[in-house]
Design a protein around this motif. Structure first.
Motif, mmCIF file in Angstrom:
data_model
loop_
_atom_site.group_PDB
_atom_site.id
_atom_site.type_symbol
_atom_site.label_atom_id
_atom_site.label_comp_id
_atom_site.label_asym_id
_atom_site.label_seq_id
_atom_site.Cartn_x
_atom_site.Cartn_y
_atom_site.Cartn_z
ATOM 1 N N VAL A 1 7.250 2.513 -15.100
ATOM 2 C CA VAL A 1 6.475 3.543 -15.802
ATOM 3 C C VAL A 1 4.984 3.317 -15.555
ATOM 4 O O VAL A 1 4.235 4.249 -15.196
ATOM 5 C CB VAL A 1 6.786 3.530 -17.327
ATOM 6 C CG1 VAL A 1 5.708 4.276 -18.110
ATOM 7 C CG2 VAL A 1 8.157 4.128 -17.599
ATOM 8 N N ALA A 2 4.533 2.072 -15.717
ATOM 9 C CA ALA A 2 3.094 1.785 -15.529
ATOM 10 C C ALA A 2 2.667 2.091 -14.097
ATOM 11 O O ALA A 2 1.592 2.664 -13.861
ATOM 12 C CB ALA A 2 2.815 0.327 -15.879
ATOM 13 N N ALA A 3 3.501 1.740 -13.139
ATOM 14 C CA ALA A 3 3.134 1.960 -11.729
ATOM 15 C C ALA A 3 3.138 3.453 -11.389
ATOM 16 O O ALA A 3 2.315 3.923 -10.592
ATOM 17 C CB ALA A 3 4.108 1.205 -10.816
ATOM 18 N N VAL A 4 4.059 4.195 -11.986
ATOM 19 C CA VAL A 4 4.110 5.641 -11.711
ATOM 20 C C VAL A 4 2.877 6.322 -12.308
ATOM 21 O O VAL A 4 2.248 7.184 -11.668
ATOM 22 C CB VAL A 4 5.429 6.248 -12.255
ATOM 23 C CG1 VAL A 4 5.354 7.774 -12.309
ATOM 24 C CG2 VAL A 4 6.605 5.799 -11.386
ATOM 25 N N ILE A 5 2.483 5.921 -13.500
ATOM 26 C CA ILE A 5 1.284 6.518 -14.115
ATOM 27 C C ILE A 5 0.050 6.215 -13.266
ATOM 28 O O ILE A 5 -0.764 7.103 -12.971
ATOM 29 C CB ILE A 5 1.139 6.022 -15.569
ATOM 30 C CG1 ILE A 5 2.175 6.752 -16.420
ATOM 31 C CG2 ILE A 5 -0.288 6.241 -16.086
ATOM 32 C CD1 ILE A 5 2.137 6.443 -17.883
ATOM 33 N N SER A 6 -0.072 4.981 -12.848
ATOM 34 C CA SER A 6 -1.228 4.625 -12.037
ATOM 35 C C SER A 6 -1.196 5.378 -10.699
ATOM 36 O O SER A 6 -2.200 5.955 -10.259
ATOM 37 C CB SER A 6 -1.241 3.109 -11.817
ATOM 38 O OG SER A 6 -2.300 2.746 -11.001
ATOM 39 N N GLY A 7 -0.030 5.396 -10.063
ATOM 40 C CA GLY A 7 0.079 6.043 -8.752
ATOM 41 C C GLY A 7 -0.136 7.543 -8.819
ATOM 42 O O GLY A 7 -0.703 8.145 -7.907
ATOM 43 N N ALA A 8 0.319 8.155 -9.902
ATOM 44 C CA ALA A 8 0.241 9.617 -9.979
ATOM 45 C C ALA A 8 -1.109 10.109 -10.487
ATOM 46 O O ALA A 8 -1.569 11.178 -10.084
ATOM 47 C CB ALA A 8 1.353 10.150 -10.892
ATOM 48 N N GLY B 1 -4.944 12.015 -9.048
ATOM 49 C CA GLY B 1 -3.936 12.349 -8.031
ATOM 50 C C GLY B 1 -4.529 12.720 -6.685
ATOM 51 O O GLY B 1 -3.806 13.160 -5.782
ATOM 52 N N GLN B 2 -5.843 12.536 -6.530
ATOM 53 C CA GLN B 2 -6.496 12.949 -5.275
ATOM 54 C C GLN B 2 -6.557 11.786 -4.279
ATOM 55 O O GLN B 2 -7.626 11.340 -3.873
ATOM 56 C CB GLN B 2 -7.905 13.465 -5.571
ATOM 57 C CG GLN B 2 -7.905 14.691 -6.474
ATOM 58 C CD GLN B 2 -9.313 15.063 -6.895
ATOM 59 O OE1 GLN B 2 -9.823 16.097 -6.529
ATOM 60 N NE2 GLN B 2 -9.955 14.217 -7.658
ATOM 61 N N LYS B 3 -5.392 11.269 -3.942
ATOM 62 C CA LYS B 3 -5.295 10.243 -2.900
ATOM 63 C C LYS B 3 -4.162 10.684 -1.998
ATOM 64 O O LYS B 3 -3.139 11.175 -2.488
ATOM 65 C CB LYS B 3 -4.876 8.882 -3.482
ATOM 66 C CG LYS B 3 -5.844 8.241 -4.422
ATOM 67 C CD LYS B 3 -5.264 6.883 -4.874
ATOM 68 C CE LYS B 3 -6.099 6.291 -5.988
ATOM 69 N NZ LYS B 3 -5.538 5.036 -6.504
ATOM 70 N N CYS B 4 -4.297 10.449 -0.710
ATOM 71 C CA CYS B 4 -3.175 10.791 0.162
ATOM 72 C C CYS B 4 -1.970 9.917 -0.165
ATOM 73 O O CYS B 4 -0.843 10.280 0.130
ATOM 74 C CB CYS B 4 -3.566 10.654 1.626
ATOM 75 S SG CYS B 4 -4.094 9.010 2.047
ATOM 76 N N THR B 5 -2.225 8.775 -0.813
ATOM 77 C CA THR B 5 -1.145 7.851 -1.166
ATOM 78 C C THR B 5 -0.645 8.049 -2.598
ATOM 79 O O THR B 5 0.183 7.268 -3.078
ATOM 80 C CB THR B 5 -1.650 6.403 -1.042
ATOM 81 O OG1 THR B 5 -2.912 6.334 -1.726
ATOM 82 C CG2 THR B 5 -1.811 5.974 0.392
ATOM 83 N N ALA B 6 -1.154 9.059 -3.310
ATOM 84 C CA ALA B 6 -0.770 9.251 -4.716
ATOM 85 C C ALA B 6 0.735 9.497 -4.841
ATOM 86 O O ALA B 6 1.375 10.031 -3.942
ATOM 87 C CB ALA B 6 -1.529 10.427 -5.303
ATOM 88 N N THR B 7 1.283 9.132 -5.994
ATOM 89 C CA THR B 7 2.691 9.409 -6.287
ATOM 90 C C THR B 7 2.784 10.832 -6.821
ATOM 91 O O THR B 7 2.288 11.125 -7.907
ATOM 92 C CB THR B 7 3.203 8.430 -7.374
ATOM 93 O OG1 THR B 7 2.924 7.095 -6.971
ATOM 94 C CG2 THR B 7 4.698 8.615 -7.604
#
Ligand code: UN1
Length: 493
Positions: A280-287, A292-298
């Motif tokens: 959950v923590a990693a998904v929040i950080s990634g998304a 969300g303005q990263k080409c690597t965003a979740t």
């Protein structure tokens, strides 16, 4: 206002005078006037100046061409020393410039400080390549001969950088270009021109000789002029897929090498035995970091059906940390998007998805009193991988969710679509992990960590429409040099 003074961050004041760096010095642009403004408070001007003219771009290219030979013949350790000094300058300026960068880019100030530290680390990593092996030696089938493989600079590199990492991305393009002996003409986006100025100041403070790196401000017309100019020997680009593929087509026709980092539609896959709290923590950080303005965003989440309901409940609860607000406020997690167009595009995509039947898992309205280009974070459960929310990059704080009954189906949902940049797998079972690594169609797989983030010393890039050309960062030498094979025999005595 001068270009060497540290910027002031008082409200409602133009704080950075934007100039181009052409002819080895800061020069007022001969193109149209422009400003960069705060996406949180669009009336607030951050930088003001003039675009470069096409003639100034041509001057920058001819300076870079003149400097090709002297710079190439400068020992690599001397070239690297400039980067080390530039890194020290960035470290020294980070505390004062992070709020400027936050105001201009909309990225929360803590993320901006992190990016400036990362940019210094990137400059140092590439500088230290001076100590790495310079090439290879092969045995020869002929007596008395050696075969050497030598790496040579490509020449003049055009750098086109994006708004979302205004300092780190140009740093990871310009640093390897310079250390491997190339000269550079760089065009950042006008929306983050003041933040880009900081990197140019760092390179100048590092003593990079006049004309070896030039900075030209401008819109696409200046970018097009730069990448299609006859003096350009290679182009490195990060930005949208349509622009990257169009530049690549032009480069291919002229035989110019291109490295393009473009879109992503990265999935996090949470399997049945995953550590749900960590996921959950990693998904929040990634998304939601950088909105969300990263080409690597979740932007995609695949949940094993057996844990899907529990995961979404926990995700909904944890969304409380995603505080939307002023990027200069230390408590803000999610700042605005870069522009009104970006915000409108994302909001339209969300409402269209809802009208197609997407279910809002979590998505509070925006807090009152925000007048900028903010967009509330939203998690939407959809029915099919054919939905546009699953296939098209949005570049915003939007996470689409699908369920899967087994690990193989989950992975095929994650692999679907035209992109192939990054993938996160959350699982404990070693068999599932190994199978996921083997089947992943991406350039970067994260096991039990978020899709975003990249270390400077390892290859960065993806497959399909995500990337063209050699990988960046740890694999940078493949793009910034060409290989000359030397058959070396002594003359008869
Ligand atoms: C990261 O995930 O920290 O444009 C870096 C981008 C990528 C860089 C992402 N080229 O978002």
């Amino acid at each position: 206002m001068t270009t060497s003074a540290a910027p002031s961050v008082e409200r409602n004041r133009t704080i950075v005078e934007l100039r181009n760096h052409v002819g080895g010095r800061w020069a007022v642009g001969e193109g149209p006037e422009f400003t960069s403004t705060s996406p949180h408070d669009p009336d607030c001007v951050v930088g003001a100046g003039h675009h470069a003219s096409k003639a100034q771009v041509d001057t920058a290219i001819s300076d870079a061409t003149e400097q090709k030979r002297p710079w190439r013949r400068t020992p690599i350790h001397e070239r690297a020393a400039h980067l080390l000094r530039a890194a020290d300058f960035l470290d020294g300026e980070a505390a004062r410039w992070a709020p400027v960068m936050a105001r201009e880019s909309g990225k929360p100030v803590g993320e901006c400080r992190g990016e400036l530290g990362r940019a210094a680390q990137i400059l140092r990593y590439h500088a230290h390549q001076a100590d790495a092996p310079a090439g290879l030696q092969f045995a020869s089938p002929r007596a008395g001969e050696r075969i050497l493989v030598d790496h040579r600079p490509v020449g003049v590199v055009a750098v086109i950088s994006p708004f979302n990492f205004p300092v780190a991305i140009p740093a990871w393009k310009i640093a390897p270009a310079l250390v491997y002996g190339n000269t550079v003409v760089w065009k950042p986006p006008p929306s983050v021109a003041a933040s880009a100025d900081l990197l140019m100041r760092a390179l100048e403070a590092g003593g990079v000789p006049p004309g070896v790196v030039s900075l030209v401000h401008g819109e696409a017309v200046i970018g097009d002029h730069l990448v299609s100019a006859p003096g350009i020997d290679a182009v490195t680009f990060t930005g949208s897929t349509p622009v990257g593929t169009a530049i690549a087509a032009g480069c291919a026709a002229r035989g110019v090498p291109i490295q393009a980092e473009m879109g992503g539609k990265n999935a996090a896959v949470v399997l049945a035995d995953a550590d749900l709290g960590a996921a959950v923590a990693a998904v929040i950080s990634g998304a939601f970091r950088s909105a969300g303005q990263k080409c690597t965003a979740t932007s995609r989440l695949v949940l094993h059906s057996s844990i899907a309901d529990e995961f979404l409940t926990r995700l909904g609860e944890a969304m409380a940390v995603v505080r939307v607000g002023d990027p200069e406020d230390e408590a803000t997690f999610l700042g605005p998007l870069i522009s009104a167009d970006a915000r409108n595009r994302v909001n339209v995509a969300i409402s269209q998805a809802v009208s197609r039947g997407a279910r809002v898992v979590t998505g509070d309205p925006l807090p009152a009193g925000l007048d900028g280009y903010h967009c509330a974070p939203v998690v939407l459960e959809i029915d099919s991988p054919a939905d546009e929310l699953w296939t098209e990059e949005l570049f915003g704080p939007v996470l689409a969710v699908l369920r899967a009954d087994d690990a193989a189906t989950a992975l095929s949902l994650a692999n679907s679509g035209p992109f192939g940049l990054s993938l996160a797998i959350f699982a404990r079972d070693l068999g599932d992990v190994l199978e996921s690594i083997a089947e992943a169609g991406v350039g970067m797989v994260h096991i039990n960590s978020e899709t975003a983030g990249a270390d400077p010393h390892v290859p960065f890039g993806g497959n399909g429409l995500s990337s063209l050309g050699p990988r960046e960062q740890g694999a940078a030498r493949d793009f910034y040099t060409t290989v000359t094979t030397v058959y070396l025999q002594a003359a008869q005595r």
